[in-house]
Design a protein around this motif. Structure first.
Motif, PDB file in Angstrom:
ATOM      1  N   GLY A  37      -9.754  26.992 -37.035  1.00 24.71           N
ATOM      2  CA  GLY A  37      -8.964  26.860 -38.248  1.00 24.71           C
ATOM      3  C   GLY A  37      -9.018  25.449 -38.805  1.00 24.71           C
ATOM      4  N   ILE A  38      -8.826  25.357 -40.101  1.00 24.58           N
ATOM      5  CA  ILE A  38      -8.695  24.074 -40.780  1.00 24.58           C
ATOM      6  C   ILE A  38      -7.250  23.952 -41.235  1.00 24.58           C
ATOM      7  CG2 ILE A  38      -9.390  22.706 -42.795  1.00 24.58           C
ATOM      8  CD1 ILE A  38     -12.151  23.934 -42.557  1.00 24.58           C
ATOM      9  N   PHE A  39      -6.665  22.810 -40.999  1.00 26.03           N
ATOM     10  CA  PHE A  39      -5.250  22.582 -41.272  1.00 26.03           C
ATOM     11  C   PHE A  39      -5.050  21.522 -42.340  1.00 26.03           C
ATOM     12  CE2 PHE A  39      -5.431  24.516 -37.163  1.00 26.03           C
ATOM     13  CZ  PHE A  39      -4.229  25.171 -36.979  1.00 26.03           C
ATOM     14  N   ASP A  40      -3.983  21.686 -43.092  1.00 28.21           N
ATOM     15  CA  ASP A  40      -3.478  20.635 -43.972  1.00 28.21           C
ATOM     16  C   ASP A  40      -2.143  20.222 -43.381  1.00 28.21           C
ATOM     17  OD1 ASP A  40      -2.638  18.926 -45.933  1.00 28.21           O
ATOM     18  OD2 ASP A  40      -2.637  20.399 -47.563  1.00 28.21           O
ATOM     19  N   MET A  48      -9.404  30.020 -41.769  1.00 28.42           N
ATOM     20  CA  MET A  48      -9.816  30.340 -40.402  1.00 28.42           C
ATOM     21  C   MET A  48     -10.984  31.313 -40.413  1.00 28.42           C
ATOM     22  SD  MET A  48      -6.999  32.981 -38.791  1.00 28.42           S
ATOM     23  CE  MET A  48      -6.688  34.585 -39.542  1.00 28.42           C
ATOM     24  N   ALA A  49     -11.644  31.392 -39.288  1.00 29.36           N
ATOM     25  CA  ALA A  49     -12.718  32.357 -39.053  1.00 29.36           C
ATOM     26  C   ALA A  49     -12.920  32.444 -37.554  1.00 29.36           C
ATOM     27  CB  ALA A  49     -14.010  31.948 -39.753  1.00 29.36           C
ATOM     28  N   GLY A  50     -13.440  33.596 -37.101  1.00 30.44           N
ATOM     29  CA  GLY A  50     -13.631  33.751 -35.663  1.00 30.44           C
ATOM     30  C   GLY A  50     -14.631  34.834 -35.336  1.00 30.44           C
ATOM     31  N   GLU A  51     -14.605  35.265 -34.089  1.00 31.33           N
ATOM     32  CA  GLU A  51     -15.571  36.237 -33.581  1.00 31.33           C
ATOM     33  C   GLU A  51     -14.836  37.495 -33.116  1.00 31.33           C
ATOM     34  OE1 GLU A  51     -18.806  33.096 -31.735  1.00 31.33           O
ATOM     35  OE2 GLU A  51     -17.045  33.639 -30.545  1.00 31.33           O
ATOM     36  N   ARG A  52     -15.462  38.646 -33.399  1.00 37.43           N
ATOM     37  CA  ARG A  52     -14.846  39.913 -32.994  1.00 37.43           C
ATOM     38  C   ARG A  52     -15.838  40.733 -32.183  1.00 37.43           C
ATOM     39  NH1 ARG A  52     -12.432  43.487 -37.746  1.00 37.43           N
ATOM     40  NH2 ARG A  52     -14.671  43.611 -38.226  1.00 37.43           N
ATOM     41  N   PHE A  53     -16.623  41.630 -32.803  1.00 31.46           N
ATOM     42  CA  PHE A  53     -17.536  42.489 -32.058  1.00 31.46           C
ATOM     43  C   PHE A  53     -18.652  41.675 -31.405  1.00 31.46           C
ATOM     44  CE2 PHE A  53     -16.374  45.545 -35.647  1.00 31.46           C
ATOM     45  CZ  PHE A  53     -15.286  46.045 -34.951  1.00 31.46           C
ATOM     46  N   HIS A  54     -19.072  42.161 -30.225  1.00 32.69           N
ATOM     47  CA  HIS A  54     -20.100  41.459 -29.455  1.00 32.69           C
ATOM     48  C   HIS A  54     -20.879  42.484 -28.649  1.00 32.69           C
ATOM     49  CE1 HIS A  54     -21.019  38.834 -25.695  1.00 32.69           C
ATOM     50  NE2 HIS A  54     -22.061  38.900 -26.492  1.00 32.69           N
ATOM     51  N   SER A  55     -22.179  42.553 -28.896  1.00 29.65           N
ATOM     52  CA  SER A  55     -23.028  43.491 -28.163  1.00 29.65           C
ATOM     53  C   SER A  55     -24.380  42.845 -27.915  1.00 29.65           C
ATOM     54  CB  SER A  55     -23.203  44.792 -28.949  1.00 29.65           C
ATOM     55  OG  SER A  55     -24.040  45.693 -28.251  1.00 29.65           O
ATOM     56  N   ALA A 109     -12.703  37.784 -39.762  1.00 23.74           N
ATOM     57  CA  ALA A 109     -11.430  37.171 -40.175  1.00 23.74           C
ATOM     58  C   ALA A 109     -11.640  35.881 -40.954  1.00 23.74           C
ATOM     59  CB  ALA A 109     -10.530  36.924 -38.963  1.00 23.74           C
ATOM     60  N   ILE A 110     -12.662  35.876 -41.809  1.00 22.87           N
ATOM     61  CA  ILE A 110     -12.957  34.704 -42.636  1.00 22.87           C
ATOM     62  C   ILE A 110     -11.979  34.705 -43.809  1.00 22.87           C
ATOM     63  CG2 ILE A 110     -14.718  33.493 -43.967  1.00 22.87           C
ATOM     64  CD1 ILE A 110     -16.794  35.250 -42.408  1.00 22.87           C
ATOM     65  N   CYS A 111     -11.102  33.722 -43.875  1.00 21.07           N
ATOM     66  CA  CYS A 111     -10.099  33.721 -44.946  1.00 21.07           C
ATOM     67  C   CYS A 111      -9.609  32.317 -45.245  1.00 21.07           C
ATOM     68  CB  CYS A 111      -8.929  34.631 -44.585  1.00 21.07           C
ATOM     69  SG  CYS A 111      -8.105  34.260 -43.021  1.00 21.07           S
ATOM     70  N   THR A 112      -9.161  32.147 -46.475  1.00 19.78           N
ATOM     71  CA  THR A 112      -8.652  30.864 -46.962  1.00 19.78           C
ATOM     72  C   THR A 112      -7.370  31.106 -47.738  1.00 19.78           C
ATOM     73  OG1 THR A 112     -10.917  30.022 -47.200  1.00 19.78           O
ATOM     74  CG2 THR A 112      -9.171  28.798 -48.325  1.00 19.78           C
ATOM     75  N   HIS A 113      -6.383  30.264 -47.527  1.00 19.14           N
ATOM     76  CA  HIS A 113      -5.132  30.352 -48.284  1.00 19.14           C
ATOM     77  C   HIS A 113      -5.446  30.266 -49.775  1.00 19.14           C
ATOM     78  CE1 HIS A 113      -1.171  29.301 -49.851  1.00 19.14           C
ATOM     79  NE2 HIS A 113      -0.651  29.651 -48.692  1.00 19.14           N
ATOM     80  N   PRO A 114      -4.817  31.107 -50.616  1.00 18.60           N
ATOM     81  CA  PRO A 114      -5.130  31.112 -52.051  1.00 18.60           C
ATOM     82  C   PRO A 114      -5.043  29.746 -52.726  1.00 18.60           C
ATOM     83  CG  PRO A 114      -3.766  32.999 -51.504  1.00 18.60           C
ATOM     84  CD  PRO A 114      -3.846  32.149 -50.263  1.00 18.60           C
ATOM     85  N   GLU A 115      -4.149  28.896 -52.270  1.00 20.20           N
ATOM     86  CA  GLU A 115      -3.988  27.588 -52.898  1.00 20.20           C
ATOM     87  C   GLU A 115      -5.108  26.617 -52.530  1.00 20.20           C
ATOM     88  OE1 GLU A 115      -0.120  26.053 -52.024  1.00 20.20           O
ATOM     89  OE2 GLU A 115       0.935  27.780 -52.918  1.00 20.20           O
ATOM     90  N   LEU A 150     -14.157  25.926 -47.779  1.00 20.39           N
ATOM     91  CA  LEU A 150     -13.651  25.983 -46.406  1.00 20.39           C
ATOM     92  C   LEU A 150     -14.196  27.197 -45.660  1.00 20.39           C
ATOM     93  CD1 LEU A 150      -9.915  24.940 -47.012  1.00 20.39           C
ATOM     94  CD2 LEU A 150     -11.889  23.497 -46.494  1.00 20.39           C
ATOM     95  N   ALA A 151     -14.239  28.348 -46.326  1.00 17.49           N
ATOM     96  CA  ALA A 151     -14.783  29.553 -45.684  1.00 17.49           C
ATOM     97  C   ALA A 151     -16.249  29.360 -45.329  1.00 17.49           C
ATOM     98  CB  ALA A 151     -14.614  30.762 -46.607  1.00 17.49           C
ATOM     99  N   ARG A 152     -16.993  28.727 -46.213  1.00 14.57           N
ATOM    100  CA  ARG A 152     -18.404  28.449 -45.941  1.00 14.57           C
ATOM    101  C   ARG A 152     -18.557  27.569 -44.702  1.00 14.57           C
ATOM    102  NH1 ARG A 152     -23.320  27.582 -48.898  1.00 14.57           N
ATOM    103  NH2 ARG A 152     -22.299  28.322 -50.807  1.00 14.57           N
ATOM    104  N   LYS A 153     -17.772  26.511 -44.622  1.00 10.79           N
ATOM    105  CA  LYS A 153     -17.883  25.585 -43.502  1.00 10.79           C
ATOM    106  C   LYS A 153     -17.544  26.256 -42.176  1.00 10.79           C
ATOM    107  CE  LYS A 153     -16.293  21.399 -43.949  1.00 10.79           C
ATOM    108  NZ  LYS A 153     -15.385  20.262 -44.263  1.00 10.79           N
ATOM    109  N   LEU A 154     -16.492  27.066 -42.165  1.00 15.42           N
ATOM    110  CA  LEU A 154     -16.102  27.729 -40.919  1.00 15.42           C
ATOM    111  C   LEU A 154     -17.121  28.782 -40.506  1.00 15.42           C
ATOM    112  CD1 LEU A 154     -12.258  28.101 -41.466  1.00 15.42           C
ATOM    113  CD2 LEU A 154     -13.401  26.646 -39.793  1.00 15.42           C
ATOM    114  N   THR A 155     -17.655  29.514 -41.490  1.00 17.79           N
ATOM    115  CA  THR A 155     -18.696  30.496 -41.172  1.00 17.79           C
ATOM    116  C   THR A 155     -19.918  29.808 -40.591  1.00 17.79           C
ATOM    117  OG1 THR A 155     -17.911  31.945 -42.953  1.00 17.79           O
ATOM    118  CG2 THR A 155     -20.128  32.352 -42.106  1.00 17.79           C
TER     119      THR A 155
END
Length: 220
Positions: free
Chosen positions: A130-133, A140-147, A155-161, A167-172
């Motif tokens: 996650g990136i914080f202010d 934030m972004a993370g990992e889910r399925f794994h095979s 879960a790639i998401c950014t607060h609307p403000e 930020l989503a690009r950097k975390l991805t």
């Protein structure tokens, strides 16, 4: 072809409940269900491992809705895999690894932005950053399925403000970088109508492999 079942029945089996007919993440994780043959799901078996009123996510199932189930929503979902180059350095060294102390903030951000099914234990499925202010989680972004060598970014998401700042690009890209260091191949899911996200992922080097039906069903 059936990445959710592959993940839940193998590498992530210890986080699941069910049997050879149906598996789901245990309560507390994302409410996702998988069947060995999505075209012929055993919904009776699913009744045994779900609660009345509970909504669950199913991929690749398009048949009629049986008794004791309600169709809440149906969408088309694209599966993309990375074919472009991975970053050679960490593009977001400032991002923090999310832990149990960040669960409330992660749930709040997921509830605000609706990146997909997310539960209080979802961050146990892989690395979440996650990136914080200040003290506020803003992306934030993370990992889910794994095979096997396939690892999903989710879960790639950014607060609307704070949207529009990359930020989503950097975390991805951070997760792509870390997965490449482990010799893994990155893939992800995106709702077909989410053109902004699709455009971002295509710019990052992802290509579409298939489009499937995503259903949300409720146990009556």
């Amino acid at each position: 072809e059936n990445i959710v079942w592959d993940s839940l029945s193998r590498a992530q089996r210890h986080w699941c409940i069910g049997d050879e007919n149906v598996l789901r993440y245990a309560p507390g994780f994302s409410p996702i269900v998988a069947f060995p043959d999505p075209a012929s799901p055993d919904l009776n078996a699913l009744l045994e491992i779900s609660q009345a009123g509970e909504s669950l996510y199913c991929d690749r199932w398009e048949g009629p809705i049986p008794e004791r189930w309600e169709l809440v929503a149906e969408k088309r979902m694209k599966k993309l895999i990375l074919e472009g180059a991975s970053p050679t350095i960490d593009p977001a060294p400032e991002a923090l690894r999310l832990t149990s102390k960040h669960i409330e903030a992660a749930l709040e951000l997921a509830g605000l932005t609706s990146p997909g099914p997310f539960g209080p234990r979802t961050i146990e499925l892989g690395e979440y950053f996650g990136i914080f202010d200040g003290e506020h989680l803003i992306a934030m972004a993370g990992e889910r399925f794994h095979s096997g060598q396939l690892r999903e970014v989710s879960a790639i998401c950014t607060h609307p403000e704070y949207q529009g700042k990359g930020l989503a690009r950097k975390l991805t890209q951070k997760l792509i970088y870390r997965q490449a260091q482990r010799g893994e191949k990155t893939f992800l899911h995106v709702v077909s109508g989410n053109f902004a996200a699709l455009n971002l992922y295509q710019k990052l080097g992802f290509i579409e492999t298939q489009e499937t039906t995503l259903r949300i069903i409720k146990h009556l």
